[in-house]
Design an enzyme around this catalytic site. Structure first.
Site, PDB file in Angstrom:
ATOM      1  N   HIS A  79     -64.283 -27.253 -16.753  1.00 46.96           N
ATOM      2  CA  HIS A  79     -65.538 -26.650 -17.212  1.00 46.96           C
ATOM      3  C   HIS A  79     -65.299 -25.678 -18.351  1.00 46.96           C
ATOM      4  O   HIS A  79     -66.218 -25.338 -19.087  1.00 46.96           O
ATOM      5  CB  HIS A  79     -66.259 -25.964 -16.044  1.00 46.96           C
ATOM      6  CG  HIS A  79     -65.434 -24.949 -15.340  1.00 46.96           C
ATOM      7  ND1 HIS A  79     -64.506 -25.269 -14.383  1.00 46.96           N
ATOM      8  CD2 HIS A  79     -65.370 -23.601 -15.472  1.00 46.96           C
ATOM      9  CE1 HIS A  79     -63.911 -24.161 -13.945  1.00 46.96           C
ATOM     10  NE2 HIS A  79     -64.418 -23.141 -14.589  1.00 46.96           N
ATOM     11  N   GLY A 135     -62.454 -31.810 -14.811  1.00 46.04           N
ATOM     12  CA  GLY A 135     -63.813 -31.369 -14.486  1.00 46.04           C
ATOM     13  C   GLY A 135     -63.975 -31.394 -12.975  1.00 46.04           C
ATOM     14  O   GLY A 135     -64.225 -30.366 -12.362  1.00 46.04           O
ATOM     15  N   LEU A 170     -62.857 -30.708  -9.722  1.00 50.90           N
ATOM     16  CA  LEU A 170     -61.796 -29.721  -9.475  1.00 50.90           C
ATOM     17  C   LEU A 170     -60.644 -30.275  -8.650  1.00 50.90           C
ATOM     18  O   LEU A 170     -60.819 -31.107  -7.778  1.00 50.90           O
ATOM     19  CB  LEU A 170     -62.400 -28.469  -8.839  1.00 50.90           C
ATOM     20  CG  LEU A 170     -63.261 -27.678  -9.839  1.00 50.90           C
ATOM     21  CD1 LEU A 170     -64.087 -26.611  -9.136  1.00 50.90           C
ATOM     22  CD2 LEU A 170     -62.401 -27.051 -10.934  1.00 50.90           C
ATOM     23  N   ASN A 181     -59.680 -14.981 -10.939  1.00 54.20           N
ATOM     24  CA  ASN A 181     -60.741 -14.029 -11.312  1.00 54.20           C
ATOM     25  C   ASN A 181     -61.692 -13.694 -10.164  1.00 54.20           C
ATOM     26  O   ASN A 181     -62.667 -12.948 -10.367  1.00 54.20           O
ATOM     27  CB  ASN A 181     -61.523 -14.524 -12.539  1.00 54.20           C
ATOM     28  CG  ASN A 181     -62.287 -15.810 -12.259  1.00 54.20           C
ATOM     29  OD1 ASN A 181     -62.741 -16.056 -11.146  1.00 54.20           O
ATOM     30  ND2 ASN A 181     -62.432 -16.648 -13.279  1.00 54.20           N
ATOM     31  N   GLU A 219     -53.344 -39.134   0.592  1.00 55.49           N
ATOM     32  CA  GLU A 219     -53.901 -40.217  -0.211  1.00 55.49           C
ATOM     33  C   GLU A 219     -54.546 -39.698  -1.495  1.00 55.49           C
ATOM     34  O   GLU A 219     -54.422 -40.308  -2.559  1.00 55.49           O
ATOM     35  CB  GLU A 219     -54.938 -40.998   0.605  1.00 55.49           C
ATOM     36  CG  GLU A 219     -54.399 -41.657   1.874  1.00 55.49           C
ATOM     37  CD  GLU A 219     -54.289 -40.708   3.050  1.00 55.49           C
ATOM     38  OE1 GLU A 219     -54.752 -39.550   2.924  1.00 55.49           O
ATOM     39  OE2 GLU A 219     -53.739 -41.097   4.103  1.00 55.49           O
ATOM     40  N   HIS A 224     -54.327 -54.019   5.041  1.00 55.33           N
ATOM     41  CA  HIS A 224     -55.141 -53.919   6.250  1.00 55.33           C
ATOM     42  C   HIS A 224     -56.612 -53.922   5.829  1.00 55.33           C
ATOM     43  O   HIS A 224     -57.379 -53.011   6.115  1.00 55.33           O
ATOM     44  CB  HIS A 224     -54.779 -52.659   7.045  1.00 55.33           C
ATOM     45  CG  HIS A 224     -53.379 -52.693   7.592  1.00 55.33           C
ATOM     46  ND1 HIS A 224     -52.273 -52.808   6.778  1.00 55.33           N
ATOM     47  CD2 HIS A 224     -52.891 -52.633   8.862  1.00 55.33           C
ATOM     48  CE1 HIS A 224     -51.160 -52.823   7.524  1.00 55.33           C
ATOM     49  NE2 HIS A 224     -51.512 -52.728   8.793  1.00 55.33           N
TER      50      HIS A 224
END
Lengths: 669, 669
Positions: free
Chosen positions: A69, A117, A119, A188, A413, A463
């Site tokens: 961002h 972007g 996160l 911050n 994963e 699977h």
């Protein structure tokens, strides 16, 4: 101009380029660049080895702005240091068709190493880049020839730190002792809902210490010398990744500095004025770039050219001493596959008589490919013995002496996917990942980003159906194939037997502009006799006629993966009833849709409207192929725990049922 | 029999019931029960407050086996302590139609508190249960009347610890100081690929200390007194959640004990024999339950009845002292909504003239509902100001004094979903979650499990299309609606305006047997004039005719959410061209499919084959509604960064385009 004054001017230039661009766009995040600019400046001005005029220099340091961002910070750095990003484009920040998207997009601006972007993704991508660097270094460096030797830097935010994928990636980075990984944590204490204390009171430093990282700080993120010293400390520890905890103030200098009101909106005209006053920026005119600042930033061009030149000399010496390795390195970095690489796949399953699962076939194929394509590198999220993804002629990728091909991602994963993306974005190894298809749900964010970035990553999911059997509904994929097919620019291939598996791998590696999913069976499947049936190379076109009772088929049966065998058996049953069926194998919708209408109409003639598809999953989307008069045999709810064949029967996924449905749709017609 | 001997016998009984069942099924995980049995036994025998004959006792302790692959351990505990799980069902472990699925399934066996298997989910579910407990306690307990006061226990594994969702949930649990949460960590250093050191070398204890947990141990997980003491220590610290690090040996007593060869397969006949010898179990006959062991275990029935009886006395006193609260508590626990609860929604947007986003409308609706439905409790993954999900008449749910409704999940979408599932499984609050639709990708595993378990959770996703605008492709959902619609038993509702938003919320709360997704717009949308158009209560049926030029429509336009307005405008354009269109609002495929064929054919008459759908997403699945002769207007690739209206235009999502397509399909017909 004294050095300190130049520094201050440059930092303000970076800050107000961001503020002005956000204001001009009436959209964006001004707060993060105001807080991050000093540390970003120190990193880029004093440490980052990069060549703005050649953003493809393979040995450049990588920089990832995980806090995507704050995109204007990155655009500012790229423009100011001389990358091919004109100021006009920054003036069109966030407008349709500009290079400067709301979040940094890989491929849109030279110098953007990865799309960020969402996160946590950048955090994990950078781990993948450091892995790729180590992989290349280990393969190609020779005593006296450190041809691959660069660092990977990232700026990460509170938001990154809260995401689970970050924890996964950080833990693995610690295990792997990725000592060239250096993260600046913009600490911050503010996120969108306000002070992070409402949801995030943990001791981040202690947590990273627990992962095996060097934790530096907290330091004052506005103290340039402290930042500089911290980066040097980070560089000095080559055994551990480093996290520099830099305290900053979001929206520094603005009236709402340090509050949750800053993150996601332009400051507003009045506040911009006040911020400029507060920080001593005399230029009311937006987009002012003082000559002294621009001049200083642009030194990066010569500096980078010089660094790259030195590296080229190193490479030339290497090329002389190790010509074969140098040639191979060139090829690895180009992303090209060796000519005739797929010769190893020819006839791999000729004469195979025993049924074999496509996961096992996949293992045979991967190990064959590894003979000619040595860049194939990856692993599983702790399921390699089940996924069958070990490269048997290779050792492990680990720390210290064990730098080979087989990676161990742990039960992570999400990070596995994001790390693979980072490896692909770095270049060198061609990454693959593996887990059960059901757990594709854990890694959708990186799958999407691989598709958005157009990265060549092979996502192996075994699977792949209720054929999983006893593990039951929690482990039986039902909606996963549909959900993956919905992702743009993702090729999903579900081969029906060993021969199709070889073709699927071929398609995956030759697909350079996007990722591929391989959905493979747990259960054994007959190896189709390609002398009696059509060649498996139809997989390259996504779908093909595999068998037909006669050229004048009345009904078309379409199957994928393990269910193709049900369709084939149903076709024979129909033949016995005097009904002429065509059986189409449709392992990949995306590859099929990329074919000409002519070809598609050959396979699925519009005149034959009696059609039945069979696939062990939700039927959503199959309407496209069976049409209004056809029917899709599949599942409408979750699976059941039981022996695989029992479960198939329970849900009516049988040749008898398919043949019945075919008669019904013929009748309906 | 001396106590120690009874303990040893009971533990062996638990172990070999698991071993025999796995062996009998030829499928399952014997290793985990062999290692976990002692700690599970101590917990269930000495600490767990539960009533096997009444598994619905609201104040029971909750027990979660996060390591769901050890399901036989749980089935053993349930059978042996007297739950309604007959031995015959254990003898049919993992067979089709039995109660004993491969992984524990919520609802299949009384006493299973949540479905586990996908790693990390149980860990986070239990956090949600502890939150629900605190929520109820804070609402209902009065001095001298601790009517809600129970603990939540879980057994977690290495695999759980590696998953990112666990990190997210653990960090939040620490922030919230969930002191009644007690986890036993089966620390056996083995996962499927072998020793965890290949991928997981972090210091787990230090990490949990960093999250603000009490970390106890490492202790010897086979030392019953050590386990007992650790649980007491955990109970004593009411300010922090506790993690007991218990060292165990996977597959203890078996020939392959402590190796990666144990996790996922039966031991085999010979190894079973050797294991029985090694652990001093004299019974070759499978499923032997010695009387002494069974008798001891079954004491849980009387003990539990007694505990529940005492609680009932407490409740009776409370009921006398606080009759109104007691009545409300009954209702909260029943899951029923107050009669006439939805009266607050009547006419909520009557006379609204200004356009309003459906996220803003959602806020109005939620705050109206909160007046009559006080159990509505939830929050956002740090996007509440954007999601508009704050309940303005309520305070925060936090620690210490702040126990109210608005939760702050932090930037942890995955844990948010799993915690909401735990809250719903516990009972009491009706949970909702919120983030951007794009980030539904981060929380697919819990969304799926909510659907599988049939839990009432409301998943709110705002910023539901390219209408997001400037944030660009990383933040613009394209395939998310399709991917969510693919999930069985999940109702996806995408309301078109404020009035449909109220109806969507009504449907979500009245849907008791499964979760609901609400997809809401960022951008403002006209509030449809329901005097001129059909009533919004058509949402309850999933789809309805909202407007038509005449009863003999030649073409049907179908829209959802913000695109319904495009369809309506296109309908008017067609009318101007002399073409009679019907406009159908189809906010929920799932609710529509649940209607009778008759109703569906009324809305979409089979005779009208000229149809156009319009939705800002992939068109996958729309073939079902537009048919072979219709067309679906949508997106085939990722979005673009720019102003929302520009992006819509760029991708051809406009009334003109839809009208054109309608003419084309009419022509085609």
């Amino acid at each position: 101009m004294p050095e300190a004054k130049t520094d201050a001017l440059c930092i303000n230039t970076l800050r107000f380029l961001a503020v002005d661009a956000v204001e001009n766009a009436h959209s964006g995040h001004p707060g993060a660049p105001l807080g991050m600019a000093p540390m970003a400046y120190v990193l880029w001005d004093r440490h980052l080895r990069h060549s703005p005029q050649d953003p493809t220099w393979p040995n450049r340091d990588r920089f990832v702005l995980s806090a995507g961002h704050a995109s204007m910070l990155l655009y500012g750095l790229l423009h100011l240091t001389g990358y091919d990003l004109p100021l006009e484009q920054i003036q069109r920040f966030r407008q349709l068709g500009s290079m400067t998207a709301g979040h940094p997009e890989y491929g849109l601006v030279p110098g953007i190493e990865t799309t960020t972007g969402p996160l946590g993704q950048g955090f994990a991508n950078a781990v993948g880049m450091a892995i790729a660097e180590r992989w290349l270094a280990q393969h190609y460096n020779r005593p006296g020839h450190e041809i691959i030797d660069h660092r990977t830097y990232a700026i990460v935010s509170d938001g990154d730190m809260e995401e689970g994928v970050t924890s996964e990636a950080a833990s693995l980075a610690g295990t792997l002792k990725l000592g060239k990984l250096i993260y600046l944590y913009d600490d911050n204490n503010i996120s969108i809902e306000g002070d992070t204390s409402i949801a995030f009171t943990e001791d981040v430093g202690k947590r990273f210490d627990a992962y095996g990282w060097q934790v530096i700080g907290p330091i004052d993120g506005f103290d340039l010398e402290a930042v500089d010293k911290a980066i040097r400390e980070a560089q000095a520890d080559t055994d551990r990744p480093s996290l520099i905890m830099a305290k900053t103030v979001i929206g520094y200098g603005s009236p709402k500095a340090g509050t949750g009101a800053v993150p996601g909106e332009p400051l507003g005209e009045e506040a911009v004025k006040l911020t400029k006053q507060e920080l001593g920026w005399p230029y009311e005119e937006p987009f002012t770039l003082p000559d002294d600042a621009l001049g200083h930033f642009r030194q990066a061009v010569d500096r980078g050219r010089e660094q790259q030149q030195q590296w080229k000399i190193l490479l030339d010496t290497y090329r002389e001493a190790h010509p074969a390795e140098a040639k191979q390195l060139d090829m690895d970095l180009s992303g090209d596959l060796p000519a005739g690489w797929d010769s190893v796949l020819k006839g791999l399953f000729d004469g195979a008589e025993k049924p074999v699962s496509t996961r096992d076939a996949g293992n045979t194929v991967m190990n064959a490919i590894a003979i000619t394509v040595h860049v194939l590198t990856g692993g599983s999220a702790d399921l390699a013995p089940s996924n069958k993804t070990l490269l048997t002629t290779h050792g492990d990728f680990g720390f210290e002496d064990e730098i080979d091909h087989n990676m161990h991602f742990g039960i992570r994963e999400h990070a596995m996917g994001s790390i693979a993306n980072g490896m692909a974005a770095h270049g060198g190894p061609i990454p693959y990942t593996a887990t059960f298809l059901i757990f594709s749900d854990y890694m959708r964010p990186p799958i999407r980003l691989a598709a958005l970035m157009g990265l060549r990553v092979v996502f192996i999911f075994t699977h792949d159906s209720i054929g999983v059997g006893e593990d039951g509904p929690t482990h039986q994929p039902i909606e996963q194939l549909a959900a993956l097919r919905a992702v743009p620019n993702l090729a999903v291939i579900r081969p029906a037997d060993a021969t199709e598996t070889a073709e699927a791998w071929k398609a995956a590696l030759e697909r350079r502009d996007g990722p591929t999913v391989l959905a493979l069976s747990r259960q054994n499947l007959p190896v189709l006799d390609r002398n009696a049936l059509a060649s498996a190379d139809g997989v390259q076109r996504g779908g093909y006629v595999v068998w037909e009772a006669s050229p004048q088929a009345e009904v078309i049966l379409i199957g994928t993966g393990s269910e193709l065998h049900i369709a084939l058996d149903a076709g024979k049953l129909l033949q016995e009833s005097g009904i002429s069926a065509r059986v189409v194998s449709l392992p990949s919708w995306e590859l099929f849709e990329a074919q000409s209408a002519e070809y598609r109409n050959q396979v699925l003639p519009p005149g034959v409207t009696a059609r039945v598809s069979v696939e062990a999953g939700v039927t959503m989307g199959w309407e496209r192929y069976v049409g209004a008069l056809g029917t899709a045999v599949g599942l409408s709810g979750f699976g059941a725990s039981g022996k695989g064949p029992d479960v198939y029967k329970h849900f009516g996924l049988t040749p008898d049922r398919v043949a019945e449905e075919a008669k019904r749709v013929l009748h309906r017609k």
